[in-house]
Scaffold this motif. Structure first.
Motif, PDB file in Angstrom:
ATOM      1  N   LEU A  81       0.840  -1.070   0.175  1.00  0.00           N
ATOM      2  CA  LEU A  81      -0.086  -0.019  -0.189  1.00  0.00           C
ATOM      3  C   LEU A  81       0.855   1.276  -0.052  1.00  0.00           C
ATOM      4  N   ASP A  82       0.487   2.249  -0.782  1.00  0.00           N
ATOM      5  CA  ASP A  82       1.099   3.672  -0.578  1.00  0.00           C
ATOM      6  C   ASP A  82       0.729   4.216   0.487  1.00  0.00           C
ATOM      7  N   ALA A  83       1.321   5.447   0.894  1.00  0.00           N
ATOM      8  CA  ALA A  83       0.850   6.171   2.170  1.00  0.00           C
ATOM      9  C   ALA A  83      -0.656   6.510   2.332  1.00  0.00           C
ATOM     10  N   SER A  84      -1.379   6.649   1.244  1.00  0.00           N
ATOM     11  CA  SER A  84      -2.927   6.665   1.369  1.00  0.00           C
ATOM     12  C   SER A  84      -3.798   5.423   1.454  1.00  0.00           C
ATOM     13  N   GLY A  85      -2.922   4.191   1.369  1.00  0.00           N
ATOM     14  CA  GLY A  85      -3.575   2.970   1.549  1.00  0.00           C
ATOM     15  C   GLY A  85      -4.249   2.507   0.138  1.00  0.00           C
ATOM     16  N   ARG A  86      -3.867   2.978  -1.040  1.00  0.00           N
ATOM     17  CA  ARG A  86      -3.881   2.459  -2.069  1.00  0.00           C
ATOM     18  C   ARG A  86      -3.091   1.224  -2.681  1.00  0.00           C
ATOM     19  N   VAL A  87      -3.701   0.197  -3.008  1.00  0.00           N
ATOM     20  CA  VAL A  87      -2.833  -0.976  -3.346  1.00  0.00           C
ATOM     21  C   VAL A  87      -2.324  -0.973  -4.642  1.00  0.00           C
TER      22      VAL A  87
END
Length: 108
Positions: A81-87
């Motif tokens: 996940l990136d910092a925003s929670g996007r897979v």
């Protein structure tokens, strides 16, 4: 780490812990999975080496709704996940340390 994954965002409510400042390694495991143990060590080591990266392990059997939603078909499955929670990446099976580090490059 193999497949790309886009669109879905996960947060603390989904994974049971806060996200890392820069990236989060989410591992779906099951109780008697030998590769899950090795994957846990690899991901914990990488998270310990790279500031701002968190490692969260989720018991697949206890979170079946999330497993179904994310189409987790085997354990271990790892989501980056990136910092925003996007897979941004996903892989099934035991990953290599170098592949995990490379996948983090896409999340940061």
């Amino acid at each position: 780490m193999s497949g790309r994954d886009t669109g879905r965002r996960l947060g603390a409510a989904d994974i049971g812990e806060g996200l890392g400042e820069w990236a989060t390694l989410v591992q779906f495991s099951s109780a008697f999975c030998q590769p899950c143990r090795a994957t846990r060590r690899i991901l914990a080591d990488v998270a310990g080496m790279v500031p701002g990266v968190a490692h969260v392990e989720i018991d697949a059997e206890e979170h079946l709704a999330l497993v179904r939603e994310l189409r987790v078909e085997k354990t271990p499955t790892v989501l980056v996940l990136d910092a925003s929670g996007r897979v941004v990446r996903r892989a099934a099976g035991q990953p290599r340390r170098a592949d995990v580090i490379a996948a983090l490059g896409e999340a940061v």
